[in-house]
Design an enzyme around this catalytic site. Structure first.
Site, PDB file in Angstrom:
ATOM      1  N   VAL A   1      37.198  14.147 -15.854  1.00 23.28           N
ATOM      2  CA  VAL A   1      38.334  14.212 -16.789  1.00 23.28           C
ATOM      3  C   VAL A   1      37.853  14.003 -18.217  1.00 23.28           C
ATOM      4  O   VAL A   1      38.206  14.753 -19.133  1.00 23.28           O
ATOM      5  CB  VAL A   1      39.407  13.167 -16.407  1.00 23.28           C
ATOM      6  CG1 VAL A   1      40.585  13.253 -17.371  1.00 23.28           C
ATOM      7  CG2 VAL A   1      39.890  13.403 -14.980  1.00 23.28           C
ATOM      8  N   TYR A   2      37.026  12.985 -18.429  1.00 20.61           N
ATOM      9  CA  TYR A   2      36.499  12.716 -19.769  1.00 20.61           C
ATOM     10  C   TYR A   2      35.697  13.907 -20.278  1.00 20.61           C
ATOM     11  O   TYR A   2      35.900  14.365 -21.411  1.00 20.61           O
ATOM     12  CB  TYR A   2      35.617  11.468 -19.722  1.00 20.61           C
ATOM     13  CG  TYR A   2      34.961  11.147 -21.047  1.00 20.61           C
ATOM     14  CD1 TYR A   2      35.700  10.591 -22.086  1.00 20.61           C
ATOM     15  CD2 TYR A   2      33.605  11.396 -21.254  1.00 20.61           C
ATOM     16  CE1 TYR A   2      35.102  10.299 -23.302  1.00 20.61           C
ATOM     17  CE2 TYR A   2      33.006  11.100 -22.460  1.00 20.61           C
ATOM     18  CZ  TYR A   2      33.755  10.553 -23.479  1.00 20.61           C
ATOM     19  OH  TYR A   2      33.155  10.262 -24.683  1.00 20.61           O
ATOM     20  N   ALA A   3      34.783  14.418 -19.446  1.00 24.14           N
ATOM     21  CA  ALA A   3      33.966  15.548 -19.874  1.00 24.14           C
ATOM     22  C   ALA A   3      34.831  16.753 -20.220  1.00 24.14           C
ATOM     23  O   ALA A   3      34.590  17.442 -21.219  1.00 24.14           O
ATOM     24  CB  ALA A   3      32.951  15.903 -18.793  1.00 24.14           C
TER      25      ALA A   3
END
Length: 242
Positions: free
Chosen positions: A152-154
């Site tokens: 999700v962060y990436a």
């Protein structure tokens, strides 16, 4: 670099700690007035005592759409102009996707993507009218490398990296430079959510950057001649690939 930003006004989001604090302090040292934006009123008050009148505290909860929309009007009320925006505020979410809550996904994408887009959109008319400006966005190595423990962060950083590059092409004709700083892991509260074994490995191998090192690169980007845009800097600890 004392005096290099004399007469300039910068605004930094997520300014009370980590990269945002280091960025604010290096610009203050270079002579800028800096509007330090954060939701942590107590931390901003302490920083005001440390830095004096050149530091302008602005308490905003960027996750509140109404509050977020006040950023540019309040910067202008406090400082009268804006030369530099460092859109730095963000959060981290790692781990297996199947174990990630929908609310956590919504919060991360809102702060890391939507808020950045809205903040940049809101400052651009002022910069366009003045025919000059710098926008720097804190991205991440995760925007360039498909890190398996942080899908999700990436993804949020891949999205924002695309936003930076496309917006840059829209506004360069107005004298506005838009770039991203994409560091590898930095010693901030954000990496506290890393898997324990990954964090231990990084610390032991010297695979972490300091916020001050990121801030030095931000100053390098700002100090280039106006005819040059540093569109994206990827910076890594030398030992990252061990």
């Amino acid at each position: 670099m004392a005096g290099a930003l004399e007469g300039k006004v910068a605004a930094v989001t997520g300014a009370a700690s980590g990269i945002g604090l280091a960025s604010s302090e290096v610009m203050l040292a270079a002579g800028a007035r800096v509007v330090m934006i954060d939701r942590d009123a107590a931390a901003l008050a302490r920083l005001r005592e440390r830095h004096g009148d050149a530091m302008i505290p602005l308490v905003i909860d960027l996750l509140d759409p109404t509050d977020c929309a006040t950023l540019m009007p309040r910067v202008l009320d406090a400082a009268g102009r804006l030369d530099i925006l460092h859109a730095n505020a963000g959060s981290y979410l790692g781990g297996d996707l199947v174990e990630t809550s929908g609310d956590a996904i919504d919060r991360m994408l809102t702060l890391n993507v939507n808020v950045v887009m809205k903040n940049v959109r809101d400052v651009l008319p002022h910069m366009i009218a003045r025919g000059s400006g710098d926008v720097i966005v804190t991205s991440s190595l995760a925007a360039h490398y498909p890190t398996p423990w942080e899908p999700v962060y990436a993804s949020s950083k891949w999205a924002i990296d695309c936003f930076v590059q496309t917006t840059r092409r829209q506004v360069f004709k107005h004298g506005i430079r838009v770039g991203a700083i994409s560091p590898g892991p930095v010693v901030t509260a954000l990496i506290a959510d890393w898997p324990a074994e990954k964090l231990k490995e990084a610390r032991e191998s010297g695979s972490l950057l300091e916020p001050s090192e990121v801030a030095e690169v931000i100053m390098f980007m700002l100090m280039r001649p106006r005819g040059m845009t540093i569109r994206d800097v990827v910076m890594l600890p030398t030992n990252f690939d061990l």
